[in-house]
Design a protein around this motif. Sequence first.
Motif, PDB file in Angstrom:
ATOM      1  N   ALA A 260       0.824  -1.210   0.000  1.00 45.47           N
ATOM      2  CA  ALA A 260       0.000   0.000   0.000  1.00 45.47           C
ATOM      3  C   ALA A 260       0.857   1.259   0.000  1.00 45.47           C
ATOM      4  CB  ALA A 260      -0.932  -0.010   1.206  1.00 45.47           C
ATOM      5  N   THR A 261       1.933   1.230   0.792  1.00 47.28           N
ATOM      6  CA  THR A 261       2.818   2.404   0.868  1.00 47.28           C
ATOM      7  C   THR A 261       3.426   2.726  -0.504  1.00 47.28           C
ATOM      8  OG1 THR A 261       3.370   1.970   3.180  1.00 47.28           O
ATOM      9  CG2 THR A 261       4.909   3.333   1.935  1.00 47.28           C
TER      10      THR A 261
ATOM     11  N   VAL B 297      -6.520   3.342  -6.781  1.00 48.08           N
ATOM     12  CA  VAL B 297      -5.242   2.809  -6.284  1.00 48.08           C
ATOM     13  C   VAL B 297      -5.494   1.754  -5.204  1.00 48.08           C
ATOM     14  CG1 VAL B 297      -3.058   3.383  -5.148  1.00 48.08           C
ATOM     15  CG2 VAL B 297      -4.029   4.929  -6.861  1.00 48.08           C
ATOM     16  N   PHE B 298      -6.521   1.979  -4.375  1.00 49.60           N
ATOM     17  CA  PHE B 298      -6.872   0.969  -3.363  1.00 49.60           C
ATOM     18  C   PHE B 298      -7.259  -0.348  -4.043  1.00 49.60           C
ATOM     19  CE2 PHE B 298      -9.851  -1.111  -0.389  1.00 49.60           C
ATOM     20  CZ  PHE B 298      -9.031  -1.203   0.731  1.00 49.60           C
ATOM     21  N   GLY B 299      -8.021  -0.245  -5.144  1.00 47.12           N
ATOM     22  CA  GLY B 299      -8.374  -1.441  -5.904  1.00 47.12           C
ATOM     23  C   GLY B 299      -7.151  -2.115  -6.499  1.00 47.12           C
TER      24      GLY B 299
ATOM     25  N   LEU C 275      -5.505  -5.938  -6.040  1.00 48.72           N
ATOM     26  CA  LEU C 275      -5.105  -6.809  -7.153  1.00 48.72           C
ATOM     27  C   LEU C 275      -3.690  -7.358  -6.952  1.00 48.72           C
ATOM     28  CD1 LEU C 275      -6.484  -4.921 -10.305  1.00 48.72           C
ATOM     29  CD2 LEU C 275      -7.220  -7.147  -9.420  1.00 48.72           C
ATOM     30  N   VAL C 276      -2.833  -6.559  -6.338  1.00 50.19           N
ATOM     31  CA  VAL C 276      -1.449  -6.992  -6.103  1.00 50.19           C
ATOM     32  C   VAL C 276      -1.348  -7.820  -4.818  1.00 50.19           C
ATOM     33  CG1 VAL C 276       0.915  -6.224  -5.671  1.00 50.19           C
ATOM     34  CG2 VAL C 276      -0.514  -4.997  -7.329  1.00 50.19           C
ATOM     35  N   TYR C 277      -1.995  -7.342  -3.754  1.00 51.93           N
ATOM     36  CA  TYR C 277      -1.837  -7.942  -2.421  1.00 51.93           C
ATOM     37  C   TYR C 277      -2.488  -9.321  -2.303  1.00 51.93           C
ATOM     38  CZ  TYR C 277      -3.081  -8.713   2.504  1.00 51.93           C
ATOM     39  OH  TYR C 277      -3.292  -9.260   3.726  1.00 51.93           O
TER      40      TYR C 277
END
Length: 320
Positions: free
Chosen positions: A65-66, A78-80, A84-86
């Motif tokens: 997130a950082t 960006v939260f979405g 997708l990455v996390y």
Amino acid sequence: MTVSLRAIKIAFATTIAILIAQAFQLEYSVSAGVVAILSVLDTKKSSVTIAIQRVGSTVLALGIATILFQLLGFNTIVFGLYLLVYIPLAYKLNVEVGIAPCSVLVSHLLLEQSTSITWLTNELLLMVIGVGIAILFNWYMPSKEKQLVKLRGEIEEKMRHVLMNFSLVLKNGSSNEKGELLIKELSKDLKTAEKVAYMESNNQLLSQYDDYIIQYIDMRQQQAKILAEMSMDISVCSLPTKQNEILAQLFQRTADQLHESNPVLDLTEDIESLLTDFRMSDLPKTRAEFENRAALFVLLNDFTRFIQIKKDFYEQQKGE
């Protein structure tokens, strides 16, 4: 763990986690209570394991997130992208248990529009306090030993009745419906005992748990499967022959001696004697006699496996 005990643990763990977070003047302190709710589990071992995974998952989530918030800004898109990455990484690293609570913590960064050390520390402490208090309250777990002793007694008693019913079928040509019902009940008892035994094992963290009971249940499960196979064949043995009578007596003797410490040496000798008698007996003269003898021979072979499993278990325990 009973529902009432679980409710008490969750209520106290949640309240104390929130109070501790407030004492440290952490923002979104209620989140520590939510983490505690999710972390009060059925066993000590599962609570500790999940706690470690969630803390690791928190570090991963905050790190991703950082980077994304710093590069792309603080917004819902960006939260979405963070999700997708996390999420795939969390599954790949076996820390997926933290996906929901960790994403709630990351949402705090989005709301505050900041990834400063202060906020990252705030979120990490919320997780540590939540899982830590949950572990503390989960340290007390009522022992299952009495329940296991009771289940072992019930399992052996049902096995005795199954064998005695087999004996009656061979002697009198009785129906085996009672035996079939007992075998179904036996299977349920064994599944319950297995679940309770593993739960008791997973509640031992600082002391060495003796896995004898788990091995014992496994041994009885193997024997129960053989009894189920024998139950299908025994109804064919309807003729009042000498071999029927001898095998019926053997089943009765086994029922009388069915306890976990019996090395079954005498029963092994009896089986060998009966096999010799089978070989020395006159050949069957009719189709019915032939079918009866064949079914008896299958039963005896299955029963040999039944006894051998117990003998192997006894020798294994003696060797240890």
